[in-house]
Design an enzyme around this catalytic site. Structure first.
Site, mmCIF file in Angstrom:
data_model
loop_
_atom_site.group_PDB
_atom_site.id
_atom_site.type_symbol
_atom_site.label_atom_id
_atom_site.label_comp_id
_atom_site.label_asym_id
_atom_site.label_seq_id
_atom_site.Cartn_x
_atom_site.Cartn_y
_atom_site.Cartn_z
ATOM 1 N NE ARG A 164 49.517 25.844 41.739
ATOM 2 C CZ ARG A 164 50.738 25.429 42.088
ATOM 3 N NH1 ARG A 164 51.377 24.548 41.323
ATOM 4 N NH2 ARG A 164 51.321 25.874 43.167
ATOM 5 C CE LYS A 176 49.835 24.381 46.860
ATOM 6 N NZ LYS A 176 50.480 23.140 47.278
ATOM 7 C CD GLU A 195 51.772 15.353 43.122
ATOM 8 O OE1 GLU A 195 52.079 16.502 42.777
ATOM 9 O OE2 GLU A 195 50.605 15.012 43.349
#
Ligand code: PMP
Length: 287
Positions: free
Chosen positions: A43, A141, A174
């Site tokens: 990721r 991220k 989220e």
């Protein structure tokens, strides 16, 4: 190079500091081993790719460095932050000004959430300000958490544990640093990647264990009304695992106590991380 925090120095011209021009991962250990390290590094690579930060070293070498840092810290369990910034250079937005990508691994002792939160569940609020999907970062991220920080500040002021972030149409996206799940009419629902969420690693494991437990799952948009009328709600994150949510904006969810499905998924998740023989987090709180 392993340093004590007070010895470690980063340039004030580092673009992570100047522009939030960096990507990161939060990782935790179980029995001293980083959980799902490959998934985290994959990721991290995807995040870096989306904002065109060149990787300063191959993934396998970074994995070795992270493991070495964890061992050197000698914590019972660790909270690890692995980050890559574009590096430093003269001021200006042009990414070409950065000289060389910088990597930093921070290792701290892991502070587990109080067992009572797993036993009793937590309250969450919904952040008043809506968030548009970031089509540049696209779920990378990246190190700009200001929306999450403001949302958490609002939640904490209201005595809640976490804030849920909604999009312009009122769908739940989220938490500030978590993904969200709702059990509605026997189906476990969680918002899709396209909604503009961080695709959590815990979320992926939860989807997998739900499948193994025979719980029907749908990855689809989650309107706030659906969440409010759900029988169970929980949030997931690397550091907190699975936390039952029993109140949203002061309104009680389902039977006001952590639900059976949430418990079953958490127990199965604990098997996955190698803690199957340990007491479950909510059992540690007593009755
Ligand atoms: N969403 C956001 C915005 C997050 O920061 C996090 C924490 N990394 C998550 C979801 C949960 O992801 P994970 O399960 O990979 O920790």
């Amino acid at each position: 190079m392993i340093l004590q925090p007070e010895e470690a120095k980063v340039s004030v011209y580092d673009r992570g500091f100047l522009y939030g021009d960096s990507v990161f991962e939060t990782i935790r250990t179980y029995a001293g081993e980083p959980f799902a390290l490959d998934e985290h590094l994959a990721r991290l690579e995807r995040s870096a790719g989306r904002v065109a930060i060149p990787l300063p070293l191959p993934r396998a070498d970074f994995a070795l460095e992270i493991r070495r840092a964890i061992r050197a810290a000698r914590n019972p369990e660790s909270y690890v932050r692995a980050m890559i910034t574009r590096g430093s250079g003269p001021m200006g937005l042009d990414t070409g000004l950065a000289e060389k990508a910088l990597r930093v691994v921070l290792v701290e002792p892991l502070q587990a959430l109080p067992a009572t939160m797993y036993r009793d569940g937590v309250a969450v609020t919904t952040f008043k300000t809506r968030r548009a999907a970031d089509e540049v970062a696209q779920g990378a991220k990246v190190s700009n958490y200001l929306t999450s920080m403001m949302a958490l500040k609002e939640a904490r002021a209201a005595g809640a544990h976490e804030a849920l972030i909604l999009d312009g149409s009122g769908d739940v996206l989220e938490g500030t640093t978590s993904n969200v799940f709702a059990l509605t009419q026997g189906v476990l629902v969680t918002p899709p990647e396209e909604a503009g969420i961080l695709v959590g690693i815990t979320r992926a494991h939860v989807l997998e264990v739900a499948g193994e437990l025979g719980i029907p799952v749908r990855v689809e948009r989650l309107p706030l009304e659906t969440l409010r009328s759900a029988t169970e709600v929980f949030i997931t994150s690397t550091l907190r695992e699975i936390v039952p949510v029993v109140r949203v904006d002061g309104q009680e969810i389902g039977a006001r106590v952590p639900g059976r499905t949430t418990r079953a998924i958490h127990a199965a998740f604990r098997q996955k991380v190698g803690l199957g023989a340990e007491p479950l987090p909510w059992e540690k709180a007593g009755d």
